[in-house]
Design an enzyme around this catalytic site. Structure first.
Site, PDB file in Angstrom:
ATOM      1  N   THR A 199       7.091  -7.601 -10.526  1.00  0.00           N
ATOM      2  CA  THR A 199       6.048  -7.647  -9.552  1.00  0.00           C
ATOM      3  C   THR A 199       4.757  -8.006 -10.136  1.00  0.00           C
ATOM      4  O   THR A 199       4.440  -7.302 -10.703  1.00  0.00           O
ATOM      5  CB  THR A 199       6.054  -5.886  -8.916  1.00  0.00           C
ATOM      6  OG1 THR A 199       7.158  -5.414  -8.362  1.00  0.00           O
ATOM      7  CG2 THR A 199       4.836  -5.276  -8.330  1.00  0.00           C
ATOM      8  N   ASP A 217      12.400  -1.673  -9.039  1.00  0.00           N
ATOM      9  CA  ASP A 217      12.707  -1.204  -7.590  1.00  0.00           C
ATOM     10  C   ASP A 217      13.806  -2.610  -6.784  1.00  0.00           C
ATOM     11  O   ASP A 217      13.954  -2.406  -6.382  1.00  0.00           O
ATOM     12  CB  ASP A 217      11.350  -1.292  -6.623  1.00  0.00           C
ATOM     13  CG  ASP A 217      10.922  -2.278  -7.066  1.00  0.00           C
ATOM     14  OD1 ASP A 217      10.983  -3.691  -7.261  1.00  0.00           O
ATOM     15  OD2 ASP A 217       9.904  -3.082  -6.261  1.00  0.00           O
ATOM     16  N   GLU A 277      -1.119   0.919  -5.134  1.00  0.00           N
ATOM     17  CA  GLU A 277      -0.380   0.147  -5.328  1.00  0.00           C
ATOM     18  C   GLU A 277      -0.166   0.057  -7.136  1.00  0.00           C
ATOM     19  O   GLU A 277       0.595  -0.102  -7.982  1.00  0.00           O
ATOM     20  CB  GLU A 277      -0.407  -1.802  -5.448  1.00  0.00           C
ATOM     21  CG  GLU A 277      -0.192  -1.272  -3.613  1.00  0.00           C
ATOM     22  CD  GLU A 277       1.483  -1.557  -3.696  1.00  0.00           C
ATOM     23  OE1 GLU A 277       2.199  -2.358  -4.614  1.00  0.00           O
ATOM     24  OE2 GLU A 277       2.420  -0.794  -2.621  1.00  0.00           O
TER      25      GLU A 277
END
Length: 267
Positions: free
Chosen positions: A78, A73, A55
């Site tokens: 995020t 994405d 990640e």
């Protein structure tokens, strides 16, 4: 426990050689050392490091509390230790928990906007101040606590619980955890259903390695169905490497690659 003696003495019989038993020669009771799983704090730490390598490209997952960016994405921002997203609702869950722990915090004002962004890549109502506010708030141990608790509630605990119910050990538990972090509960359920169509779980008499291969195959297919060019190294050069080595207990040393970068957890 020795038997109590009778108050009236009775003659003591002379034991025959065959009835004499030496306490010193008695065999000790057999003990079985439990196999490790991700509920062990040490193994949970391994799991967090493995996820963080994919990640955030680091084993130091605690350094990622302030992380935030739009990675393109389709899920908006995020953020944090496992990639909570503004477009999937779990980032709002983190801030909601943080607000329960610390009412009036600098992120609470974004909750109405986040409620409208579930399922969206938009930043509406967040820009231009949300990124800076998140980074500042991430130094607060209470926001770190909120991230930890939501990670466990939504991802870690459900994944490990299901894996143990399926008879899987540490590696399988991690495979489930990594899948649910990336694909969410619905995606994970889809992947598991596809694996069950190909193999039987250990709890139902199946071979653990065979089942985990089926699960990883199903997950890779799921990833590529969404994007044929998607990088699947977190399966190919991480989880599959451990499985091929027969390391179902995820015991270190662990050596793997993600996106071409090499990582090691020493013994």
């Amino acid at each position: 426990m020795a038997a109590k003696s009778s108050p009236t003495p009775t003659p003591t019989p002379t034991p025959s050689p065959t009835s004499t038993r030496s306490t010193a020669s008695a065999a000790p009771a057999a003990t079985t050392t439990p196999r490790p799983d991700l509920t062990d704090p040490k193994w949970k730490e391994y799991a967090q490091q493995l996820v963080s390598s994919a990640e955030n490209s680091t084993l130091d997952w605690r350094s990622q509390y302030p992380y935030i960016e739009d990675i393109g994405d389709g899920h908006g921002y995020t953020a944090g230790i496992i990639g909570f997203c503004s477009g999937t609702g779990d980032l709002a869950d983190v801030i909601t928990r943080y607000t329960q722990l610390k009412p009036g915090n600098i992120l609470a004002k974004y909750l109405p906007a986040l409620a409208l962004l579930d399922g969206s890549a938009s930043h509406q109502g967040l820009d231009p101040t949300f990124v800076g506010d998140w980074q500042r708030a991430a130094a607060d141990p209470l926001l770190q606590q909120a991230q930890n608790e939501e990670r466990d509630r939504q991802y870690f605990t459900p994944a490990v619980t299901q894996a143990k119910a399926d008879g899987l050990h540490a590696l399988g538990q991690f495979a489930y955890y990594d899948a649910i972090v990336v694909h969410g509960p619905r995606g994970f359920a889809t992947i598991r259903t596809a694996a069950l169509a190909k193999a039987t779980t250990p709890v139902k008499g199946g071979n653990e390695t065979t089942y985990l291969n089926a699960f990883l195959d199903a997950r890779k297919a799921y990833m590529l169905a969404g994007n044929p060019n998607r990088n699947t190294s977190r399966i190919d050069t991480e989880q599959r490497v451990f499985l091929q080595a027969g390391n179902l207990d995820l015991r270190p040393p662990l050596n793997w690659k993600v996106y071409g970068d090499s990582y090691t957890i020493p013994a």
